[in-house]
Design an enzyme around this catalytic site. Sequence first.
Site, short mmCIF file in Angstrom:
data_model
loop_
_atom_site.label_atom_id
_atom_site.label_comp_id
_atom_site.label_asym_id
_atom_site.label_seq_id
_atom_site.Cartn_x
_atom_site.Cartn_y
_atom_site.Cartn_z
N HIS A 188 75.53 34.58 54.65
CA HIS A 188 74.62 35.62 54.14
C HIS A 188 73.14 35.40 54.48
CE1 HIS A 188 73.90 32.69 50.93
NE2 HIS A 188 72.76 33.29 50.76
C1 UD1 Z 1 69.24 36.12 47.92
C2 UD1 Z 1 68.28 34.93 48.08
C3 UD1 Z 1 69.03 33.76 48.69
C4 UD1 Z 1 70.30 33.45 47.93
C5 UD1 Z 1 71.13 34.70 47.84
C6 UD1 Z 1 72.40 34.46 47.06
C7 UD1 Z 1 65.93 35.56 48.51
C8 UD1 Z 1 64.87 35.61 49.52
N1 UD1 Z 1 67.16 35.23 48.96
O1 UD1 Z 1 69.60 36.54 49.23
O2 UD1 Z 1 68.20 32.63 48.67
O3 UD1 Z 1 71.02 32.44 48.61
O4 UD1 Z 1 70.37 35.71 47.18
O5 UD1 Z 1 73.33 35.48 47.34
O6 UD1 Z 1 65.68 35.80 47.35
N2 UD1 Z 1 72.65 43.74 48.30
C9 UD1 Z 1 73.61 44.57 47.75
N3 UD1 Z 1 73.92 44.39 46.45
C10 UD1 Z 1 73.33 43.46 45.66
C11 UD1 Z 1 72.33 42.64 46.23
C12 UD1 Z 1 72.02 42.78 47.55
O7 UD1 Z 1 74.17 45.41 48.41
O8 UD1 Z 1 73.70 43.36 44.48
C13 UD1 Z 1 72.31 43.90 49.72
C14 UD1 Z 1 71.17 44.84 49.94
O9 UD1 Z 1 71.39 45.55 51.10
C15 UD1 Z 1 70.00 43.91 50.15
C16 UD1 Z 1 70.65 42.72 50.84
O10 UD1 Z 1 71.96 42.66 50.27
O11 UD1 Z 1 69.00 44.51 50.88
C17 UD1 Z 1 69.93 41.44 50.65
O12 UD1 Z 1 69.78 41.17 49.26
P1 UD1 Z 1 68.56 40.28 48.72
O13 UD1 Z 1 68.59 40.20 47.26
O14 UD1 Z 1 67.30 40.74 49.34
O15 UD1 Z 1 68.81 38.84 49.29
P2 UD1 Z 1 70.16 38.00 49.48
O16 UD1 Z 1 70.54 38.08 50.89
O17 UD1 Z 1 71.21 38.33 48.48
#
Ligand code: UD1
Length: 351
Positions: A200
């Site tokens: 991820h």
């Molecule tokens: C975040 C953390 C990372 C951690 C990870 C655990 C930061 C910079 N990164 O990354 O350190 O290891 O969480 O999983 O804070 N999305 C969904 N549903 C959700 C959440 C996210 O669809 O419930 C999708 C969205 O398209 C979003 C993307 O995932 O834009 C990225 O989510 P984001 O919260 O920005 O960061 P993670 O990759 O989850």
Amino acid sequence: MKVLSVVGARPQFVKCAPVSRELRKVHEEVLVHTGQHYDYGLSEVFFRDLGIPAPDYHLEIGSGSHGVQTGRMLAAIEDVLVKEEPGIVLVYGDTNSTLAGALAAAKMHVPVAHVEAGLRSFDRRMPEEVNRVLTDHCSDILFCPTATAVANLAAEGITAGVHLTGDVMVDALRENLPLAKERAADPGLSPKAYFLATVHRAGNTDDPAALRAIMEAFSRLDSPVIFPVHPRTRKKLAEYGIAPAANVRLVEPLPYFEMLALLSGARAVLTDSGGVQKEAYILEVPCVTLRENTEWVETVEDGWNVLVGADADRIVAEADAAGDARRGHSARFGDGHAAVRIAAIIREYES
Ligand code: UD1
């Protein structure tokens, strides 16, 4: 003491479960969920399975660019701080929720306590590294999971308020593994006859060549690969037109118990997660890390983890060889009582 805890992403729910329980024995806790993770499978199921109290505030920030997401959290957390006037703000790990909580508190002169302080990958291109460094530098109490973390902080001139507590993920794992083995569904695969994979990190998902190389490597492995897919990774696989090979089983993100049970039976795990590297070490499962660096250097030093980046040949070679080497093992991440120490240190801080 009123402790205001800020969580928002999946690994933080795991970390806060044991700490919240200990804190509430002696302190008043106000739990704030930023809403960074909002899918049921990334958020609510963890509250349910780990018995985490319902958040007092759900800020519903959701996804966005780093600036938008962190900025919205900062403003919303500030509002909560004005209202609650806590004695301490407690933040976990290295996500945007961590930085927002720490920064909002520091600007309002509320002491900041950081669980999982001092971790470094020394790679400032990782958003998590920036979050870690900035959070540590505005924290008053720093709870370090490892001696390496204490040394990293000292190298940056941070020695006051630093405590070696052990890792709260060990607390969570020790407590929940028996339950996990009892409750988790049978994957229908014999132990050690499958690989488990998670991907991820932005460095892998946002680079089509890297994600393609990783998926190609999975397709060349000689055992099934169970791959619980983070929503961002699923989106990117579709965007790049990458289809999984026949031996790669894409599944939804797994609840904590299912993940622990599958991990403990895996031949090896292929991952770019920080938490999974540690869980693999504790469960004595070989780990092949799809990154060029790690904060959890002890897992590599003790021979349970190898760093392979997103190089298909290296991934295949190391996954094939996983299980061959003789390995050492020790309580490098603590004794499973980190949460008790954290609650006690916060109590001392109060007096
Ligand atoms: C975040 C953390 C990372 C951690 C990870 C655990 C930061 C910079 N990164 O990354 O350190 O290891 O969480 O999983 O804070 N999305 C969904 N549903 C959700 C959440 C996210 O669809 O419930 C999708 C969205 O398209 C979003 C993307 O995932 O834009 C990225 O989510 P984001 O919260 O920005 O960061 P993670 O990759 O989850």
